[in-house]
Write an enzyme that holds these catalytic residues in place. Structure first.
Site, PDB file in Angstrom:
ATOM      1  N   THR A 254       0.978  -1.231  -0.088  1.00  0.00           N
ATOM      2  CA  THR A 254      -0.042  -0.146   0.177  1.00  0.00           C
ATOM      3  C   THR A 254       1.076   1.356  -0.014  1.00  0.00           C
ATOM      4  O   THR A 254       1.834   1.212   0.697  1.00  0.00           O
ATOM      5  CB  THR A 254      -1.112  -0.025   1.262  1.00  0.00           C
ATOM      6  OG1 THR A 254      -1.878  -1.005   1.093  1.00  0.00           O
ATOM      7  CG2 THR A 254      -1.826   1.372   1.302  1.00  0.00           C
ATOM      8  N   PHE A 256       0.979   5.178   0.804  1.00  0.00           N
ATOM      9  CA  PHE A 256       0.473   6.241   1.660  1.00  0.00           C
ATOM     10  C   PHE A 256       1.159   7.469   1.172  1.00  0.00           C
ATOM     11  O   PHE A 256       2.283   7.578   0.899  1.00  0.00           O
ATOM     12  CB  PHE A 256       0.957   5.927   3.196  1.00  0.00           C
ATOM     13  CG  PHE A 256       0.211   4.562   3.717  1.00  0.00           C
ATOM     14  CD1 PHE A 256      -0.890   4.797   4.527  1.00  0.00           C
ATOM     15  CD2 PHE A 256       0.907   3.647   3.444  1.00  0.00           C
ATOM     16  CE1 PHE A 256      -1.505   3.585   4.800  1.00  0.00           C
ATOM     17  CE2 PHE A 256       0.114   2.282   3.990  1.00  0.00           C
ATOM     18  CZ  PHE A 256      -0.862   2.307   4.697  1.00  0.00           C
TER      19      PHE A 256
END
Ligand SMILES: O=C(O)C(=O)C[C@]1(C(=O)O)C=C[C@@H](O)C=C1
Length: 354
Positions: A254, A256
């Site tokens: 992921t 960010f």
């Protein structure tokens, strides 16, 4: 104890004292820099340069990542001497957002969980937090649409990025899966483990909840259930890991972004994020992005989102290599600006160093 073992330990004691004395000297230099700098003490571009330089100079045998993690902590502690950095993230405690905030700001930062992504933006805008960390895309599940919409609507800037490898674990208060009747997790985590669940736990009913940390909390109170969450949540809620790394994609990552009231200065290896929309005529999208190629600027992401307020109208999220102050990027952005119906620069920031 053998002589050799004793000698090696004596050597380590002496080295530790040397390291400690040098750390104290470094911390005093950072404190003096704090007095000279005033204003914003956190300098993401400088931190990225320090981490890259040390990885390049690393003689081994410690891997680059280990060296970078140690120096991330040293800088975190030095910065906290000047001012403990307050960082808002999508809570509760134990989420992957918390792990991303820790990875980027180190152990000395004061982390503030919030109930929703828009609360992260609000906390930073109101000055209750210095920075915020929000997920923007996952390699399996794609864009986090809500975060992209908030970046467009909000005056805050992107000043950093964090890539976090996401390892999902099957957790339970029980020692085994035999008695489990329910499986809690966040919808994104259930999707990331979809194939593994179909192969191994097809009979369990899957219950989507607000976050995987919340799933872990619920599983900690209900031994007839299990949860999918990360290691931080497992530790926080004292759960057994019944199966580790059950994500379908072994590279599940992921991304960010770090938001604040300013972006970052040039670090030598940067990215710039922007949102734009083209004029509504044939070939307009090509014309809009053509200056990037002509000025030798690489586009690393192009993502469309429906524009609020116009049916079948879209805005485009674009990431490019380079800092907005680099000569070629600045020239390309100026031309893009002249051709676009709308442009917003979300910020320039160092490419994630770790
Ligand atoms: O170089 C600076 O500006 C510092 O404040 C020192 C230091 C560091 O410890 O190296 C600390 C915090 C900043 O974010 C960047 C670097």
């Amino acid at each position: 104890m053998s002589d050799e073992l004793q000698n090696l330990r004596n050597n380590i004691d002496r080295l530790d004292e040397e390291i400690l004395a040098r750390l104290a000297e470094r911390a005093r230099s950072a404190q003096r820099i704090g007095v000279i700098k005033q204003g914003n003490l956190y300098r993401p571009e400088r931190e990225a340069q320090v981490l890259r330089r040390l990885a390049a100079a690393n003689p081994g045998p410690l891997p680059d990542q280990a060296v970078q993690r140690i120096f991330r902590e040293i800088m975190s502690a030095c910065l906290a001497l000047e001012h403990p950095t307050k960082v808002a993230y999508l809570g509760p405690a134990g989420t992957f957002s918390e792990s991303a905030a820790r990875k980027h700001f180190g152990g000395a930062a004061a982390l503030m969980p919030t109930a929703a992504i828009d609360d992260v933006f609000r906390a930073v805008e109101a000055g209750n937090a210095d920075y915020g960390v929000v997920p923007v895309e996952n390699s399996t599940e794609g864009a986090v649409g809500g975060a992209l919409d908030l970046l467009l609507a909000n005056p805050l800037k992107i000043c950093g990025e964090v890539n976090l490898r996401i390892h999902q674990h099957l957790l339970s208060k029980a020692e085994g899966i035999g008695a489990a009747k329910r499986l809690y997790s966040h919808a994104q985590s259930l999707a990331q483990c979809h194939e593994w669940l179909n192969r191994n736990l097809a009979h369990l009913s899957r219950v989507p909840v607000a976050s995987n940390a919340e799933a872990a909390r619920m599983a900690s109170e209900d031994p007839e259930s299990c949860a999918i969450a990360g290691e931080a949540a497992a530790e926080l809620y004292g759960l057994n890991v019944l199966a580790a790394n059950i994500e379908d994609d072994p590279n599940n990552t992921t991304r960010f972004v770090v938001i604040g009231d300013h972006d970052a200065g040039p670090s030598g290896e940067d990215k710039t994020s922007l949102v734009c929309s083209s004029l509504n005529r044939p070939g307009a999208m090509h014309a809009l992005l053509e200056p990037l190629a002509r000025h030798g600027v690489d586009m690393t992401k192009l993502q469309s989102r429906p524009a609020r307020g116009g049916l079948w109208e879209y805005v485009f999220y674009v990431d490019i290599d380079g800092h907005r102050e680099d000569a070629n990027v600045s020239a390309a952005l100026q031309e893009l600006n002249e051709r676009a119906a709308f442009v917003k620069i979300l910020g320039s920031y160092p490419v994630a160093a770790i």
